[in-house]
Scaffold this active site. Structure first.
Site, mmCIF file in Angstrom:
data_model
loop_
_atom_site.group_PDB
_atom_site.id
_atom_site.type_symbol
_atom_site.label_atom_id
_atom_site.label_comp_id
_atom_site.label_asym_id
_atom_site.label_seq_id
_atom_site.Cartn_x
_atom_site.Cartn_y
_atom_site.Cartn_z
ATOM 1 N N ASP A 61 -12.203 -4.428 -37.838
ATOM 2 C CA ASP A 61 -10.867 -3.722 -37.621
ATOM 3 C C ASP A 61 -9.786 -4.859 -37.070
ATOM 4 O OD1 ASP A 61 -11.788 -1.450 -38.606
ATOM 5 O OD2 ASP A 61 -12.193 -0.674 -36.422
ATOM 6 N N HIS A 68 0.657 -1.302 -0.211
ATOM 7 C CA HIS A 68 0.142 0.126 0.139
ATOM 8 C C HIS A 68 0.827 1.168 -0.125
ATOM 9 C CE1 HIS A 68 -3.952 -1.927 1.686
ATOM 10 N NE2 HIS A 68 -3.553 -2.316 0.604
ATOM 11 N N CYS A 99 -2.499 -0.597 7.342
ATOM 12 C CA CYS A 99 -1.723 0.729 7.352
ATOM 13 C C CYS A 99 -1.975 1.560 8.494
ATOM 14 C CB CYS A 99 -2.105 1.500 6.076
ATOM 15 S SG CYS A 99 -1.427 0.611 4.646
ATOM 16 N N GLU A 101 0.915 3.795 1.962
ATOM 17 C CA GLU A 101 1.515 4.062 3.176
ATOM 18 C C GLU A 101 2.749 3.378 3.732
ATOM 19 O OE1 GLU A 101 -2.977 4.367 3.822
ATOM 20 O OE2 GLU A 101 -1.621 3.528 2.546
#
Length: 315
Positions: free
Chosen positions: A195, A44, A79, A46
């Site tokens: 395409d 994360h 955290c 932090e």
């Protein structure tokens, strides 16, 4: 906090089901740590910033775009505990976590430990930067951006389907940057048949950030593609916060009609086609009055000779 929000954008489209958070640690007017949610969701923001700051985090100010997580996970410590153990002087949070497992628990845990906590600084900007996570948590689906590259008269191709190229190099490069910021990209079955698009990112250094390709409807696709039968089926896409829609007026119309578009990217080239294929099909509009007040312009900029306009759905 503005710097933390800018850092959070680095993780956009790469964090799976996790929010793309940003974090800045400041001590004595000097940045001693910075972090953003890493690919797959860990570490994360932090944790990354605290690892960089080390002992300098003690007595520092921590700016983070979302409340530090407080729920247990097998993937690592919370955290909130990491921040608490670092003993900062202040924690400034842009927005609370919408996940009930953490909402207010993270800031309460810090407050109980004697850390000064404030919430709400640049909240709207942080919420917009992490809109993919918030949309998935609130609405049970990814945040959807519809991209259209058009002539001044709203055409996306000649009458025979020729569409290379309506916009110039700079606009196309920007569109590829937008691809790199999304988890997945969707086109209609008609676009696939006509395409055979690769839908990858063709910008030097960002090739590995190509999104997951998805087709709406039945089409001959490669193994790494996904297929959905209707726009509402995006709710079943796992670990996808950000979805970009490209290609097909019918596909664009179907998502707009289903009220599933959150953001518009309109690239306008200074050309007139006349009699070409329109960018959007019938969206079931009952009256002209109903068309007003639906969109708010966020940005407008020149990309070479082309113009980009960005809109988000009005609250």
């Amino acid at each position: 906090m503005a710097m933390a929000i800018a850092l959070s954008e680095r993780g956009r489209g790469r964090t799976g089901g996790n929010p793309n958070v940003g974090c800045i640690i400041v001590k004595g007017g000097i940045i001693v740590g910075r972090g953003w949610t890493q690919p797959g969701g860990r570490p994360h923001a932090e944790a990354m910033a605290l690892a960089q700051a080390g002992k300098a985090a003690k007595g520092a100010d921590i700016y983070v775009t979302m409340e530090p997580c407080a729920h247990k996970s097998e993937r690592g410590p919370t955290c909130a505990d990491l921040v608490k153990d670092a003993a900062p002087a202040r924690v400034i949070v842009a927005t609370l976590d919408i996940d009930e497992r953490t909402r207010r628990h993270g800031i309460d845990r810090l407050g109980d430990a004697g850390v000064s906590v404030s919430v709400g600084l640049l909240e709207q900007q942080a919420h917009r930067a992490m809109a993919g996570f918030f949309t998935r948590m609130e609405k049970g689906r990814p945040h959807v951006t519809l991209k259209l590259a058009m002539s001044l008269d709203g055409c996306i191709a000649m009458a025979d389907g020729t569409s290379k190229w309506i916009t110039g190099d700079r606009a196309r490069a920007h569109a590829h940057l937008e691809r790199a910021r999304c988890d997945a990209i969707l086109v209609g079955a008609g676009t696939v048949a006509a395409d055979n698009p690769s839908l990858d990112v063709r910008l030097t250094g960002l090739e590995k950030r190509s999104p997951i390709p998805i087709v709406l409807g039945k089409a001959e696709i490669q193994d790494h593609w996904q297929e959905i039968a209707e726009p509402e089926a995006i709710a079943g896409l796992d670990n996808i916060n950000w979805l970009l829609i490209e290609g097909g007026s019918a596909t664009a119309a179907s998502f707009l009609k289903a009220n599933l578009v959150d953001r518009l990217l309109l690239y306008r080239a200074p050309i007139l086609i006349g009699g070409g294929l329109q960018g959007i099909g019938d969206i079931g509009l009952g009256s002209l009055d109903a068309a007003h007040g639906q969109w708010t312009r966020l940005d407008r900029r020149d990309l070479g000779q082309d113009m980009l306009e960005i809109y988000e759905r009005a609250a």
